[in-house]
Structures are given as C-alpha cells and as structure tokens.
Design a protein around this motif. Structure first.
Motif, PDB file in Angstrom:
ATOM      1  N   ARG A   1     -54.015 -15.704  -0.224  1.00  9.68           N
ATOM      2  CA  ARG A   1     -55.411 -15.598   0.221  1.00  9.68           C
ATOM      3  C   ARG A   1     -56.181 -16.899  -0.032  1.00  9.68           C
ATOM      4  NH1 ARG A   1     -56.331  -9.381  -1.585  1.00  9.68           N
ATOM      5  NH2 ARG A   1     -56.304  -8.480   0.516  1.00  9.68           N
ATOM      6  N   ALA A   2     -55.879 -17.555  -1.134  1.00 12.82           N
ATOM      7  CA  ALA A   2     -56.587 -18.802  -1.441  1.00 12.82           C
ATOM      8  C   ALA A   2     -56.302 -19.862  -0.381  1.00 12.82           C
ATOM      9  CB  ALA A   2     -56.176 -19.305  -2.825  1.00 12.82           C
ATOM     10  N   PHE A   3     -55.039 -19.968   0.042  1.00  9.51           N
ATOM     11  CA  PHE A   3     -54.688 -20.961   1.065  1.00  9.51           C
ATOM     12  C   PHE A   3     -55.264 -20.577   2.426  1.00  9.51           C
ATOM     13  CE2 PHE A   3     -51.511 -22.833  -1.803  1.00  9.51           C
ATOM     14  CZ  PHE A   3     -51.603 -24.171  -1.444  1.00  9.51           C
ATOM     15  N   THR A   4     -55.102 -19.330   2.825  1.00 10.52           N
ATOM     16  CA  THR A   4     -55.578 -18.945   4.155  1.00 10.52           C
ATOM     17  C   THR A   4     -57.105 -18.988   4.244  1.00 10.52           C
ATOM     18  OG1 THR A   4     -55.446 -16.600   3.509  1.00 10.52           O
ATOM     19  CG2 THR A   4     -53.562 -17.543   4.708  1.00 10.52           C
ATOM     20  N   ALA A   5     -57.790 -18.844   3.133  1.00  9.35           N
ATOM     21  CA  ALA A   5     -59.261 -18.930   3.150  1.00  9.35           C
ATOM     22  C   ALA A   5     -59.734 -20.319   3.555  1.00  9.35           C
ATOM     23  CB  ALA A   5     -59.824 -18.556   1.778  1.00  9.35           C
ATOM     24  N   THR A   6     -58.882 -21.331   3.392  1.00  7.58           N
ATOM     25  CA  THR A   6     -59.262 -22.688   3.787  1.00  7.58           C
ATOM     26  C   THR A   6     -59.112 -22.907   5.290  1.00  7.58           C
ATOM     27  OG1 THR A   6     -57.037 -23.654   3.567  1.00  7.58           O
ATOM     28  CG2 THR A   6     -58.392 -23.497   1.570  1.00  7.58           C
ATOM     29  N   GLY A   7     -58.484 -21.963   5.991  1.00  9.68           N
ATOM     30  CA  GLY A   7     -58.194 -22.129   7.408  1.00  9.68           C
ATOM     31  C   GLY A   7     -56.777 -22.586   7.677  1.00  9.68           C
ATOM     32  N   ALA A   8     -56.021 -22.882   6.612  1.00 10.50           N
ATOM     33  CA  ALA A   8     -54.617 -23.277   6.780  1.00 10.50           C
ATOM     34  C   ALA A   8     -53.772 -22.059   7.141  1.00 10.50           C
ATOM     35  CB  ALA A   8     -54.094 -23.908   5.501  1.00 10.50           C
ATOM     36  N   HIS A   9     -52.681 -22.289   7.863  1.00 18.01           N
ATOM     37  CA  HIS A   9     -51.704 -21.249   8.164  1.00 18.01           C
ATOM     38  C   HIS A   9     -50.499 -21.418   7.243  1.00 18.01           C
ATOM     39  CE1 HIS A   9     -53.889 -19.804  11.626  1.00 18.01           C
ATOM     40  NE2 HIS A   9     -53.998 -21.038  12.081  1.00 18.01           N
ATOM     41  N   LEU A  10     -49.751 -20.324   7.048  1.00 20.02           N
ATOM     42  CA  LEU A  10     -48.673 -20.322   6.070  1.00 20.02           C
ATOM     43  C   LEU A  10     -47.372 -19.828   6.687  1.00 20.02           C
ATOM     44  CD1 LEU A  10     -50.572 -18.736   3.025  1.00 20.02           C
ATOM     45  CD2 LEU A  10     -50.480 -21.138   3.723  1.00 20.02           C
ATOM     46  N   LEU A  11     -46.269 -20.388   6.197  1.00 23.76           N
ATOM     47  CA  LEU A  11     -44.920 -19.912   6.509  1.00 23.76           C
ATOM     48  C   LEU A  11     -44.129 -19.997   5.217  1.00 23.76           C
ATOM     49  CD1 LEU A  11     -42.831 -18.971   8.653  1.00 23.76           C
ATOM     50  CD2 LEU A  11     -42.233 -21.390   8.959  1.00 23.76           C
ATOM     51  N   TRP A  12     -43.999 -18.852   4.549  1.00 21.87           N
ATOM     52  CA  TRP A  12     -43.375 -18.810   3.232  1.00 21.87           C
ATOM     53  C   TRP A  12     -42.182 -17.862   3.251  1.00 21.87           C
ATOM     54  CZ3 TRP A  12     -48.022 -18.377  -0.742  1.00 21.87           C
ATOM     55  CH2 TRP A  12     -48.822 -19.529  -0.602  1.00 21.87           C
ATOM     56  N   ARG A  13     -41.193 -18.231   2.484  1.00 25.41           N
ATOM     57  CA  ARG A  13     -40.036 -17.353   2.353  1.00 25.41           C
ATOM     58  C   ARG A  13     -40.363 -16.198   1.416  1.00 25.41           C
ATOM     59  NH1 ARG A  13     -33.906 -18.893   0.316  1.00 25.41           N
ATOM     60  NH2 ARG A  13     -33.017 -16.831   0.726  1.00 25.41           N
ATOM     61  N   VAL A  14     -39.718 -15.059   1.638  1.00 23.49           N
ATOM     62  CA  VAL A  14     -39.933 -13.883   0.812  1.00 23.49           C
ATOM     63  C   VAL A  14     -38.597 -13.431   0.248  1.00 23.49           C
ATOM     64  CG1 VAL A  14     -39.731 -12.323   2.795  1.00 23.49           C
ATOM     65  CG2 VAL A  14     -40.959 -11.547   0.753  1.00 23.49           C
ATOM     66  N   SER A  15     -38.592 -12.941  -0.973  1.00 17.23           N
ATOM     67  CA  SER A  15     -37.357 -12.507  -1.615  1.00 17.23           C
ATOM     68  C   SER A  15     -36.764 -11.293  -0.901  1.00 17.23           C
ATOM     69  CB  SER A  15     -37.615 -12.168  -3.084  1.00 17.23           C
ATOM     70  OG  SER A  15     -38.600 -11.169  -3.202  1.00 17.23           O
ATOM     71  N   ALA A  16     -35.463 -11.145  -1.025  1.00 17.17           N
ATOM     72  CA  ALA A  16     -34.747 -10.095  -0.289  1.00 17.17           C
ATOM     73  C   ALA A  16     -35.146  -8.694  -0.730  1.00 17.17           C
ATOM     74  CB  ALA A  16     -33.246 -10.293  -0.449  1.00 17.17           C
ATOM     75  N   ASN A  17     -35.594  -8.533  -1.971  1.00 15.90           N
ATOM     76  CA  ASN A  17     -35.918  -7.188  -2.463  1.00 15.90           C
ATOM     77  C   ASN A  17     -37.384  -6.806  -2.258  1.00 15.90           C
ATOM     78  OD1 ASN A  17     -37.068  -8.878  -4.312  1.00 15.90           O
ATOM     79  ND2 ASN A  17     -36.058  -8.003  -6.111  1.00 15.90           N
ATOM     80  N   ARG A  18     -38.140  -7.646  -1.597  1.00 13.23           N
ATOM     81  CA  ARG A  18     -39.555  -7.328  -1.328  1.00 13.23           C
ATOM     82  C   ARG A  18     -39.630  -6.291  -0.205  1.00 13.23           C
ATOM     83  NH1 ARG A  18     -44.208 -10.408  -2.852  1.00 13.23           N
ATOM     84  NH2 ARG A  18     -46.030  -9.121  -2.374  1.00 13.23           N
ATOM     85  N   VAL A  19     -40.330  -5.210  -0.436  1.00 14.04           N
ATOM     86  CA  VAL A  19     -40.454  -4.146   0.559  1.00 14.04           C
ATOM     87  C   VAL A  19     -41.525  -4.547   1.577  1.00 14.04           C
ATOM     88  CG1 VAL A  19     -41.029  -1.730   0.967  1.00 14.04           C
ATOM     89  CG2 VAL A  19     -39.750  -2.391  -1.097  1.00 14.04           C
ATOM     90  N   LEU A  20     -41.099  -4.650   2.835  1.00 15.36           N
ATOM     91  CA  LEU A  20     -42.006  -5.040   3.917  1.00 15.36           C
ATOM     92  C   LEU A  20     -41.841  -4.054   5.071  1.00 15.36           C
ATOM     93  CD1 LEU A  20     -41.382  -8.892   3.784  1.00 15.36           C
ATOM     94  CD2 LEU A  20     -43.456  -7.700   3.041  1.00 15.36           C
ATOM     95  N   PRO A  21     -42.496  -2.924   5.018  1.00 19.18           N
ATOM     96  CA  PRO A  21     -42.303  -1.881   6.033  1.00 19.18           C
ATOM     97  C   PRO A  21     -42.755  -2.350   7.414  1.00 19.18           C
ATOM     98  CG  PRO A  21     -44.195  -1.378   4.642  1.00 19.18           C
ATOM     99  CD  PRO A  21     -43.504  -2.536   4.004  1.00 19.18           C
ATOM    100  N   VAL A  22     -42.068  -1.849   8.432  1.00 16.86           N
ATOM    101  CA  VAL A  22     -42.393  -2.199   9.807  1.00 16.86           C
ATOM    102  C   VAL A  22     -43.592  -1.380  10.262  1.00 16.86           C
ATOM    103  CG1 VAL A  22     -41.566  -2.260  12.187  1.00 16.86           C
ATOM    104  CG2 VAL A  22     -39.992  -2.776  10.300  1.00 16.86           C
ATOM    105  N   GLN A  23     -44.665  -2.058  10.611  1.00 16.87           N
ATOM    106  CA  GLN A  23     -45.842  -1.384  11.159  1.00 16.87           C
ATOM    107  C   GLN A  23     -45.896  -1.508  12.676  1.00 16.87           C
ATOM    108  OE1 GLN A  23     -49.065  -3.158   8.854  1.00 16.87           O
ATOM    109  NE2 GLN A  23     -49.153  -1.270   7.661  1.00 16.87           N
TER     110      GLN A  23
END
Length: 391
Positions: free
Chosen positions: A218-240
C-alpha cells in the motif's frame, strides 16, 4: 596548491559529475565548512573520500597522490605538502557521513529516457528494490551500532559486524536512485519502506517474494507506482475472477486484518519454466496491481519479471568490482562506515552516468558497455591533466 586545491576543477569523473560548486553548497548546508584555512579543506576531503571508493582498496596516501597527480603535473601544487595519514583520519571525522548522504540525495535521479533500450515496458519505467549487507571493520563501536549476525554453522557469531542496505534501482541504467542504511538486525522490509519516498507515477517496481506485505504494498502504490512482486507458493490467493489470459483477480489481507475486512485487490499470474535448469517444479506466481489483462498481458509480465535479477548485478558491481571482492570496509567508527558506503554509492552513480551518456552518444544499450572498463577509465581520468575530461 594553496590556490589549486580549493578549486579542484580537474579530478576527471569526480568533478564532472560532482562539480566543486555543488560540493561546496552541500558542505555548507551540512555545517561542515571551515572557519580557517586548512591543509585538508572540506571540499578536498569529500573528493578524497570519493577517491577511496573509486580506487578501493588503495591506501589513503595512495589515493591522495592520485587526486593531486594531475594538478602537480600542471604545476598547481605550489607550497602545498602531502598531509600525514593521521591528518586524513581527523579530516574524515570532521566531515562525517552527512555531506556524502546529502550529495547523493541531491544528485540521484533517473538516467533513462524513453529512447534508452530496456528501461521502459509499455511506458512504465522499470525499477527494482532489494537489499544486501556490507561487512565492516571489527570494532566495538561498529558492533554496537550495526550488530553482528549469527553464524549458521554453529553457536559462534559472524567474523564481522554488518550494515544492511536496501536500494531502489533503475533497471535500464543500473542507477541507484535511493538507499537506506541500518544495522544488520533491521529487516529489509523496514528499510524498503523508507524508499517509498523515491517511488512515483510511471514506475513499475519489481521485488522478490520476501517483500510482499500489505503495508509495504500500500505504501508503494499510494505514490502512484505500479508493482510486480513474486509471491510465495503457500500464499492463499483465491480466484475471484478468471481473466482471458489465464491470470486471475484475487485479494491480499494484512496479518492484522483477522476479519478480512480491508483487502487489497491484486492480479495473480502463475506460470512454469520448462526446459530451464534449476526451475522450480511448482512454478512461479506473481502479483501485480496492473489489473487490465488486455493492456498488460500476463505472458509479457511473466517474461519481464526476470529483469528483477538485474539489481543483483548492480549490487555486485558496487561490492565486488568497485569495492573489491571480499573487501571489508576499513572504518572503525559507525560514522566512518556510513561515509564509506555513501561514497561507494556516489562513485557507482558517477560511473553509471558516464556509461549512460556514452551509450546514448553511440545509440547503444548501456548494458553493452563494460562496467569494469568504465571503472578503469574513470581511474585514469582522475590522474589525467586537470580540467580535461569528456565522456
């Protein structure tokens, strides 16, 4: 030299990127100006500290000889004499790290424009954030200020205290735009949060999976920058919502959001690398705030992410080629250590500016120019005839 040293207009790359007038203003702003004439005025000490980084791991007096060689050849030394090594120590202590830090902040800026090869993707400036550690002299002061990491091979501690550094880098030019220093017990996420000040609209910031956290996101995106970050394999990211390119929309929640009432909307990109030695069997997942699959295709984002590793090359340029492989920073005081690190960042910045201007003049990619060749040329520039230096 009494007249020549205060002018110092002929130190090659150093005075080309950091002209004496700018150095004087920074020194004055930091309250480090002299009340009386000294054998080692503050301006000269700034260039000596930069020279120590440029000629690392050369000795104090050897570096000072490099700096005055061109002026001596031109007959500008006058009655000036080479100071004792102890005088250089005291002069560095008087100067402190703040003028070097302020000089870096005053000059660090993006070097690429839209014509620079590899610097932009779909009109977004490619950036990356990462961290590293510097080994510093084994002294009680350094250990108290910076700490000493544990040794994974046993109960003993590491051989040297360490400074942790987080950096924000422009990938197309390898220019460091901002950096934060602290002790080794301060985490990369804490330091990286301070780099938000240098992010802004039109940037796409890449980072590894260890950086993914809702507050930092949130701190980075609040500046107007866009992000592309890797996420760990065990992070739950449900399909919406499944998108046409195979990516999907999902949500991230902070660890403190137990009731999941304050999500961050992200787009998830999952892919595998086939036929690549060492590729992870479970594949890779990225998250981004670029939610438009048509404007920002998943396949391109997945292919783009490998550019994050360029920041490792940048840190290698500074710590291996410029500082010297396995060289321990010699200062035995915390302020001296900070001064040395800022000097290394300033010299790297100057080298990268030279490389970018040379590449632009040739219509070439900055990556096609050798960093080590540029470093050698910069060292020669300092001992050349005063006032004569051109990229």
């Amino acid at each position: 030299m009494a007249e020549g040293v205060p002018e110092l207009s002929g130190l090659g790359l150093l005075t080309w990127v950091y002209p004496p007038g700018l150095v004087d203003r920074v020194v004055a702003a930091c309250g480090r100006g002299e009340q009386r004439r000294r054998l080692l005025p503050a301006r000269l000490v700034v260039y000596v500290v930069l020279g120590l980084a440029l000629f690392s791991p050369a000795s104090y007096l050897e570096v000072l000889r490099h700096l005055v060689e061109g002026l001596r050849t031109a007959g500008l030394c006058g009655t000036w004499r080479m100071p004792a090594k102890s005088s250089l120590f005291r002069a560095r202590d008087r100067l402190g790290p703040e003028p070097l830090r302020v000089l870096f902040a005053a000059t660090a800026r993006p070097l690429a424009d839209e014509r620079t090869p590899g610097a932009f993707w779909r009109r977004l400036r490619l950036m990356a954030v990462d961290g590293t550690c510097w080994d510093v002299a084994d002294s009680a002061g350094n250990e108290k200020a910076f700490g000493r990491p544990g040794n994974t091979r046993g109960p003993d501690r590491a051989a040297f205290p360490q400074v942790r550094m987080a950096a924000l880098v422009e990938l197309g030019t390898h220019a460091v735009l901002d950096a934060e220093l602290d002790g080794c017990r301060v985490g990369e996420l804490t330091l990286s949060a301070r780099l938000v000040r240098s992010a802004g609209p039109g940037m796409l910031v890449l980072a590894g999976r260890e950086f993914l956290g809702v507050p930092l996101w949130r701190a980075f995106t609040a500046t107007g920058a866009h992000l592309l970050w890797r996420v760990s394999a065990n992070r739950v990211l449900p399909v919406q919502e499944r998108l046409a390119d195979g990516s999907w929309l999902s949500r991230l929640h902070a660890g403190t959001d137990a009731k999941k009432r304050d999500p961050v909307r992200v787009r998830v990109i999952a892919y595998r690398l086939t036929g690549v030695p060492g590729a992870e069997e479970n594949g890779y997942r990225l998250v981004t705030d670029l939610l438009d699959a048509q404007a920002y295709p998943a396949a391109e984002l997945a292919a783009l992410y490998h550019r994050r590793w360029e920041i490792e090359s940048v840190l290698g340029e500074i710590k291996t080629h410029q500082r010297g492989a396995k060289v321990v920073l010699s200062s035995k005081t915390p302020d001296g250590v900070r001064q040395q690190i800022w000097a290394h960042l300033l010299v790297h910045r100057a080298l990268r500016e030279l490389m970018c201007r040379t590449a632009a003049a040739r219509g070439a990619d900055p990556d096609r120019i050798s960093f080590t060749d540029t470093l050698r040329a910069a060292r020669r520039s300092v001992t050349a005839s005063p006032g004569i230096f051109s990229p």
